[in-house]
Design a protein around this motif. Sequence first.
Motif, short mmCIF file in Angstrom:
data_model
loop_
_atom_site.label_atom_id
_atom_site.label_comp_id
_atom_site.label_asym_id
_atom_site.label_seq_id
_atom_site.Cartn_x
_atom_site.Cartn_y
_atom_site.Cartn_z
N LEU A 180 24.35 41.13 87.98
CA LEU A 180 23.20 41.88 87.50
C LEU A 180 23.62 42.64 86.24
O LEU A 180 24.55 43.43 86.26
N VAL A 181 22.91 42.36 85.17
CA VAL A 181 23.10 43.09 83.91
C VAL A 181 21.74 43.67 83.54
O VAL A 181 20.84 42.95 83.12
N ALA A 182 21.58 44.97 83.72
CA ALA A 182 20.28 45.59 83.49
C ALA A 182 19.96 45.70 82.00
O ALA A 182 18.80 45.52 81.58
N ASP A 183 20.97 46.00 81.18
CA ASP A 183 20.76 46.15 79.74
C ASP A 183 22.06 45.81 79.02
O ASP A 183 22.96 46.65 78.94
N TRP B 15 28.86 43.23 77.80
CA TRP B 15 27.87 42.20 77.53
C TRP B 15 27.14 42.33 76.20
O TRP B 15 26.31 41.48 75.87
N GLN B 16 27.43 43.33 75.43
CA GLN B 16 26.61 43.60 74.25
C GLN B 16 26.76 42.55 73.14
O GLN B 16 25.95 42.50 72.21
N ASN C 217 15.92 45.76 82.51
CA ASN C 217 15.35 45.44 83.82
C ASN C 217 16.48 45.47 84.85
O ASN C 217 17.43 44.69 84.76
N ALA C 218 16.38 46.37 85.82
CA ALA C 218 17.40 46.48 86.86
C ALA C 218 17.07 45.59 88.06
O ALA C 218 17.90 45.46 88.96
N TYR D 293 19.66 40.38 82.93
CA TYR D 293 19.98 39.13 83.64
C TYR D 293 20.24 39.41 85.11
O TYR D 293 20.89 40.40 85.47
N LEU D 294 19.75 38.51 85.94
CA LEU D 294 20.10 38.49 87.36
C LEU D 294 20.33 37.04 87.75
O LEU D 294 19.44 36.19 87.60
#
Length: 229
Positions: free
Chosen positions: A83-86, A93-94, A130-131, A106-107
């Motif tokens: 899970l990458v919320a932002d 992840w930037q 998005n969490a 991403y999920l």
Amino acid sequence: MKQEDFDVVITEEIIHDWQEIVDLLAELCDIPAALIMRHQEPDIEVLVSSHSDGNPYQPGDKEHFADSGLYCETVIKSREKLLVADALSDPVWQNNPDIQLNMISYLGFPLLLPNRKPFGTLCILDEKTNAYNETIERLMLKFKQLLETQLEYIYVNQVLGEKNKRLTDYLPELQALRGTISICSHCKDLKDEKGNWYRIEKLLVNHPDAQFSHSICPRCFEKFYPDCQ
């Protein structure tokens, strides 16, 4: 062929079923992209992509897998949920490639074959932070289980089919034999004209044509008729 090297063939009928899954995921989660990714060395490929507004991914899109920096690479290598919320606010992840497509959250879940080899991923992506709530994760897990059940059926049927094919490959050899070869009534081992016993899998390719008769190999004679020795 080793099972770990077995290439699972996904039919058009299955693709159609999976298309419904990703379309439903995108609609229920209100996100632009729901994907089923497939990992086949040396690439990772978009196998199925949702028909949703704003989805930048197309079936057939490929990236080199190793060190791609993609979210899905981490999921496949770890075999765990990611899970990458932002991504923009996450140093890890930037700089990942999906940001270039404006997919910043991403999920994803791994899709595994029965032999535990990774097939690919089921994932959803969003262009905003998005969490993804617990309900969405539970929904994703249900679809993951459904997809893995289908993969299990596909995989087992194809592996069994390949094994059966290999067994039938021996039939021409049997039909091409000359002379007489005895078949053990118990274990089905074969004895050639020289008195040597073989497993059926080890028949010699260029053996003379033969008619088959039943006999008993020494091993089975000892096992089933000990009092006759």
